[in-house]
Design a protein around this motif. Structure first.
Motif, PDB file in Angstrom:
ATOM      1  N   PHE A 100      14.952 -16.532   7.635  1.00 59.60           N
ATOM      2  CA  PHE A 100      15.714 -16.551   8.889  1.00 59.60           C
ATOM      3  C   PHE A 100      15.510 -15.286   9.720  1.00 59.60           C
ATOM      4  CE2 PHE A 100      17.805 -19.947   6.685  1.00 59.60           C
ATOM      5  CZ  PHE A 100      18.246 -20.788   7.697  1.00 59.60           C
ATOM      6  N   ASN A 101      15.614 -15.460  11.023  1.00 62.75           N
ATOM      7  CA  ASN A 101      15.503 -14.351  11.970  1.00 62.75           C
ATOM      8  C   ASN A 101      16.851 -13.626  12.036  1.00 62.75           C
ATOM      9  OD1 ASN A 101      15.691 -12.866  14.378  1.00 62.75           O
ATOM     10  ND2 ASN A 101      14.254 -14.196  15.447  1.00 62.75           N
TER      11      ASN A 101
ATOM     12  N   ASN B  27      18.458 -13.185  15.598  1.00 60.34           N
ATOM     13  CA  ASN B  27      19.139 -14.380  16.115  1.00 60.34           C
ATOM     14  C   ASN B  27      20.498 -14.552  15.469  1.00 60.34           C
ATOM     15  OD1 ASN B  27      17.105 -15.099  17.828  1.00 60.34           O
ATOM     16  ND2 ASN B  27      16.205 -16.632  16.473  1.00 60.34           N
TER      17      ASN B  27
ATOM     18  N   GLN C 107      21.624 -18.559  16.470  1.00 58.71           N
ATOM     19  CA  GLN C 107      21.300 -19.572  15.479  1.00 58.71           C
ATOM     20  C   GLN C 107      22.530 -20.419  15.149  1.00 58.71           C
ATOM     21  OE1 GLN C 107      18.260 -20.042  14.879  1.00 58.71           O
ATOM     22  NE2 GLN C 107      18.896 -21.868  13.800  1.00 58.71           N
TER      23      GLN C 107
ATOM     24  N   THR D 245      23.478 -28.959  17.173  1.00 64.15           N
ATOM     25  CA  THR D 245      22.740 -30.050  16.545  1.00 64.15           C
ATOM     26  C   THR D 245      23.662 -30.888  15.659  1.00 64.15           C
ATOM     27  OG1 THR D 245      20.877 -28.555  16.476  1.00 64.15           O
ATOM     28  CG2 THR D 245      20.636 -30.578  15.248  1.00 64.15           C
TER      29      THR D 245
ATOM     30  N   ILE E 227      12.780 -29.111  16.447  1.00 59.56           N
ATOM     31  CA  ILE E 227      13.308 -28.255  15.372  1.00 59.56           C
ATOM     32  C   ILE E 227      12.373 -28.319  14.158  1.00 59.56           C
ATOM     33  CG2 ILE E 227      15.257 -27.877  13.802  1.00 59.56           C
ATOM     34  CD1 ILE E 227      16.985 -29.350  16.012  1.00 59.56           C
TER      35      ILE E 227
ATOM     36  N   LYS F   7       9.597 -26.006  14.321  1.00 65.66           N
ATOM     37  CA  LYS F   7      10.024 -24.641  13.999  1.00 65.66           C
ATOM     38  C   LYS F   7      10.163 -24.492  12.479  1.00 65.66           C
ATOM     39  CE  LYS F   7      11.212 -21.729  16.714  1.00 65.66           C
ATOM     40  NZ  LYS F   7      12.483 -21.440  17.341  1.00 65.66           N
ATOM     41  N   HIS F   8      10.826 -25.495  11.841  1.00 70.57           N
ATOM     42  CA  HIS F   8      10.979 -25.447  10.379  1.00 70.57           C
ATOM     43  C   HIS F   8       9.615 -25.385   9.693  1.00 70.57           C
ATOM     44  CE1 HIS F   8      15.233 -27.489  10.330  1.00 70.57           C
ATOM     45  NE2 HIS F   8      15.298 -26.193  10.517  1.00 70.57           N
TER      46      HIS F   8
ATOM     47  N   LEU G 153       7.989 -22.160   9.765  1.00 65.90           N
ATOM     48  CA  LEU G 153       8.641 -21.145   8.942  1.00 65.90           C
ATOM     49  C   LEU G 153       8.580 -21.483   7.457  1.00 65.90           C
ATOM     50  CD1 LEU G 153      11.572 -20.489  11.313  1.00 65.90           C
ATOM     51  CD2 LEU G 153      10.232 -18.670  10.281  1.00 65.90           C
TER      52      LEU G 153
ATOM     53  N   VAL H 205      21.402 -26.009   2.143  1.00 65.52           N
ATOM     54  CA  VAL H 205      22.072 -26.033   3.451  1.00 65.52           C
ATOM     55  C   VAL H 205      23.213 -27.044   3.437  1.00 65.52           C
ATOM     56  CG1 VAL H 205      21.736 -26.720   5.875  1.00 65.52           C
ATOM     57  CG2 VAL H 205      20.133 -25.129   4.797  1.00 65.52           C
TER      58      VAL H 205
ATOM     59  N   PRO I 154      16.172 -19.759  19.735  1.00 69.24           N
ATOM     60  CA  PRO I 154      16.653 -21.078  19.358  1.00 69.24           C
ATOM     61  C   PRO I 154      17.132 -21.862  20.578  1.00 69.24           C
ATOM     62  CG  PRO I 154      17.723 -19.356  18.075  1.00 69.24           C
ATOM     63  CD  PRO I 154      16.962 -18.676  19.162  1.00 69.24           C
ATOM     64  N   SER I 155      16.912 -23.167  20.558  1.00 70.94           N
ATOM     65  CA  SER I 155      17.383 -24.014  21.665  1.00 70.94           C
ATOM     66  C   SER I 155      18.897 -23.957  21.663  1.00 70.94           C
ATOM     67  CB  SER I 155      16.933 -25.450  21.448  1.00 70.94           C
ATOM     68  OG  SER I 155      15.638 -25.450  20.958  1.00 70.94           O
TER      69      SER I 155
HETATM   70  C1  HEM Z   1      16.041 -23.389  13.143  1.00 71.19           C
HETATM   71  C2  HEM Z   1      18.926 -27.261  12.671  1.00 71.19           C
HETATM   72  C3  HEM Z   1      17.961 -27.362   7.930  1.00 71.19           C
HETATM   73  C4  HEM Z   1      15.981 -22.960   8.327  1.00 71.19           C
HETATM   74  C5  HEM Z   1      16.884 -24.445  13.409  1.00 71.19           C
HETATM   75  C6  HEM Z   1      17.373 -24.780  14.727  1.00 71.19           C
HETATM   76  C7  HEM Z   1      18.184 -25.840  14.600  1.00 71.19           C
HETATM   77  C8  HEM Z   1      18.221 -26.207  13.198  1.00 71.19           C
HETATM   78  C9  HEM Z   1      18.927 -26.541  15.711  1.00 71.19           C
HETATM   79  C10 HEM Z   1      17.029 -24.042  16.026  1.00 71.19           C
HETATM   80  C11 HEM Z   1      15.699 -24.531  16.488  1.00 71.19           C
HETATM   81  C12 HEM Z   1      15.065 -23.649  17.520  1.00 71.19           C
HETATM   82  O1  HEM Z   1      14.764 -22.498  17.179  1.00 71.19           O
HETATM   83  O2  HEM Z   1      14.882 -24.106  18.632  1.00 71.19           O
HETATM   84  C13 HEM Z   1      18.884 -27.646  11.345  1.00 71.19           C
HETATM   85  C14 HEM Z   1      19.539 -28.823  10.803  1.00 71.19           C
HETATM   86  C15 HEM Z   1      19.267 -28.860   9.464  1.00 71.19           C
HETATM   87  C16 HEM Z   1      18.449 -27.689   9.171  1.00 71.19           C
HETATM   88  C17 HEM Z   1      20.374 -29.802  11.620  1.00 71.19           C
HETATM   89  C18 HEM Z   1      19.696 -29.855   8.428  1.00 71.19           C
HETATM   90  C19 HEM Z   1      19.753 -31.150   8.617  1.00 71.19           C
HETATM   91  C20 HEM Z   1      17.359 -26.171   7.616  1.00 71.19           C
HETATM   92  C21 HEM Z   1      16.987 -25.750   6.286  1.00 71.19           C
HETATM   93  C22 HEM Z   1      16.454 -24.491   6.389  1.00 71.19           C
HETATM   94  C23 HEM Z   1      16.466 -24.138   7.797  1.00 71.19           C
HETATM   95  C24 HEM Z   1      17.171 -26.585   5.029  1.00 71.19           C
HETATM   96  C25 HEM Z   1      15.945 -23.583   5.287  1.00 71.19           C
HETATM   97  C26 HEM Z   1      16.740 -22.970   4.497  1.00 71.19           C
HETATM   98  C27 HEM Z   1      15.827 -22.705   9.672  1.00 71.19           C
HETATM   99  C28 HEM Z   1      15.224 -21.501  10.194  1.00 71.19           C
HETATM  100  C29 HEM Z   1      15.216 -21.639  11.584  1.00 71.19           C
HETATM  101  C30 HEM Z   1      15.845 -22.909  11.871  1.00 71.19           C
HETATM  102  C31 HEM Z   1      14.699 -20.331   9.372  1.00 71.19           C
HETATM  103  C32 HEM Z   1      14.659 -20.627  12.601  1.00 71.19           C
HETATM  104  C33 HEM Z   1      15.727 -19.940  13.284  1.00 71.19           C
HETATM  105  C34 HEM Z   1      15.856 -18.479  13.084  1.00 71.19           C
HETATM  106  O3  HEM Z   1      15.335 -17.904  12.122  1.00 71.19           O
HETATM  107  O4  HEM Z   1      16.543 -17.905  13.914  1.00 71.19           O
HETATM  108  N1  HEM Z   1      17.404 -25.326  12.502  1.00 71.19           N
HETATM  109  N2  HEM Z   1      18.247 -26.984  10.327  1.00 71.19           N
HETATM  110  N3  HEM Z   1      17.024 -25.171   8.503  1.00 71.19           N
HETATM  111  N4  HEM Z   1      16.197 -23.518  10.707  1.00 71.19           N
HETATM  112 FE1  HEM Z   1      17.155 -25.268  10.505  1.00 71.19          FE
END
Ligand code: HEM
Length: 404
Positions: free
Chosen positions: A43-44, A47, A53, A60, A81, A84-85, A88, A98, A397-398
């Motif tokens: 993770f960032n 953010n 975040q 979402t 999204i 992005k996932h 990463l 999560v 992030p959006s």
């Molecule tokens: C980014 C939703 C599961 C890790 C995001 C973003 C959303 C989101 C809305 C922002 C996207 C953007 O940057 O425009 C979700 C939802 C999940 C989910 C609804 C489950 C259904 C996960 C899981 C992981 C994860 C399982 C890993 C542990 C990340 C990371 C970012 C991200 C590292 C980048 C944002 C940052 O580092 O600031 N996710 N996510 N997410 N998500 Fe998820």
């Protein structure tokens, strides 16, 4: 399949989630990172500190609750999204973690309102939502695999070039000598750094700033913050410590803010500040592949001191018989006035767009800081440009799923 009753319960909790969403997701992140500090390698942290975040996740979750019986409505947002996932290296085994902490957060924050039925319904709904993400991300991993690029790969800095007082380009080639894969203009890569004194790995996304088809990938990084503050940790480190011959790690290009090359419609590429990077990739691609395409390149910067790619834009535009450019400076220097380095003064707003835009049916690509994007998108909509012709990408992030 979710039962009628589960759907009803999830939908009925949507307003509560909207109201307390950021509270729930803030609590969620805090407790998840306490139990799984290793996730801080993904993770960032900046953010997180800014709460962006938390807001993105809350939005979402709220949208998912509202559309739980027609998740296909959310597919475009989910895909964005998922890109992005994938970039990463988020994997399917992360989803149960999560899920566990999101449910715990709903339970602890909502207290009595989170009855066993509500928690049961949300548990089931999360499985369904997570599976949608996992399936889409799986396809993306397979595609990255066919390019033999799974996860992070080491790249060497072949060349480092100052583009302005704030923006520096890094030309990168894979250390193992493998080819640079095809990508779509507009896509980004995740850069991962190990920084001495930092407990966790640092990840950031940067758009590719040159056309595909070269023997390098180029990113162009803006130095953020006046000094290596928590906001500019990665960008300052890249500027100050990552020199020619050194290595950084990248994942394969990702993102769906990409140039549509299947049509030849007139194109407006509109950027503010370092939002210019994906536009450079698009402009240069047009110069390589669609030389007769009509292109208007509009770029907003403070003045010539901080404007990147001045010469490269001029040279590229000169290759295109149907292209024109507008440099819009907010605060031109005396030398800018003398040398006429800009075309218009002020902000890119409705008035300016009214002067410049001659074809409302064209395709518009917009990238820049949030206030710039608001001005431009509102201006285009007021001019009568249809929403489906406006493609945009926010930094970070959006924060607003405004389409839903
Ligand atoms: C980014 C939703 C599961 C890790 C995001 C973003 C959303 C989101 C809305 C922002 C996207 C953007 O940057 O425009 C979700 C939802 C999940 C989910 C609804 C489950 C259904 C996960 C899981 C992981 C994860 C399982 C890993 C542990 C990340 C990371 C970012 C991200 C590292 C980048 C944002 C940052 O580092 O600031 N996710 N996510 N997410 N998500 Fe998820």
């Amino acid at each position: 399949m979710l039962s009628e009753n589960t759907i009803k319960i999830v939908k009925s909790t949507a307003p509560v989630l909207a109201e307390r969403g950021v509270e729930i997701t803030s609590y969620f992140y805090k407790t998840m990172f306490e139990a799984h500090p290793e996730l801080l390698n993904i993770f960032n942290h900046a953010n997180q500190k800014q709460g962006r975040q938390q807001t993105a996740l809350a939005n979402t979750v709220y949208a998912a609750a509202t559309y739980i019986d027609q998740l296909e409505v959310l597919l475009p947002a989910v895909k964005q999204i998922a890109h992005k996932h994938r970039s990463l290296n988020v994997k399917k085994e992360h989803y149960p973690i999560v899920g566990e902490f999101l449910l715990k957060a709903i339970k602890d924050v909502l207290g009595d309102a989170a009855t066993p039925e509500v928690l049961q319904a949300w548990g089931e709904a999360y499985q369904v939502i997570a599976q949608v993400f996992i399936d889409i991300e799986n396809e993306m991993y397979e595609e990255a695999n066919t390019n033999k690029w799974e996860g992070f790969k080491a790249f060497k800095v072949m060349k480092k070039v100052d583009e302005s007082s704030l923006i520096t380009s890094f030309y990168l080639q894979a250390t193992d000598g493998s080819d640079v894969p095809a990508f779509q203009p507009g896509q980004y890569v995740t850069v991962r750094l190990t920084v001495s004194g930092e407990e966790y790995l640092l990840n950031r996304q940067y758009s590719l700033s040159d056309a595909p088809g070269k023997n390098y990938l180029r990113i162009s990084v803006k130095r953020e913050g006046a000094e290596p503050s928590k906001l500019g940790k990665v960008s300052n480190y890249l500027h100050d410590h990552v020199n020619e011959g050194e290595e950084i790690e990248l994942t394969a290009p990702a993102g769906d803010f990409v140039l549509d090359e299947n049509n030849n419609s007139p194109l407006y590429l509109i950027s503010g500040g370092v939002g210019i990077t994906p536009m450079m990739s698009m402009l240069k691609r047009v110069a390589d592949k669609q030389t007769d395409r009509a292109v208007t390149f509009i770029h907003a910067a403070k003045n010539s001191e901080v404007q990147a790619f001045h010469q490269e834009i001029t040279e590229t535009i000169n290759l295109l018989p149907n292209a024109r450019k507008y440099n819009v400076y907010e605060n031109p220097t005396a030398s800018d006035r003398e040398k006429k380095t800009f075309d218009l003064e002020g902000y890119v707003d409705y008035q300016k767009l009214q002067e410049i835009v001659t074809d409302k049916e064209a395709d518009f690509y917009v990238c820049g800081p949030v206030p710039f994007m608001r001005n431009v998108i509102d201006g285009l909509e007021t001019l009568g440009v249809k929403a489906e012709n406006i493609h945009f990408e926010f930094f970070g992030p959006s924060i607003n799923l405004k389409e839903y």
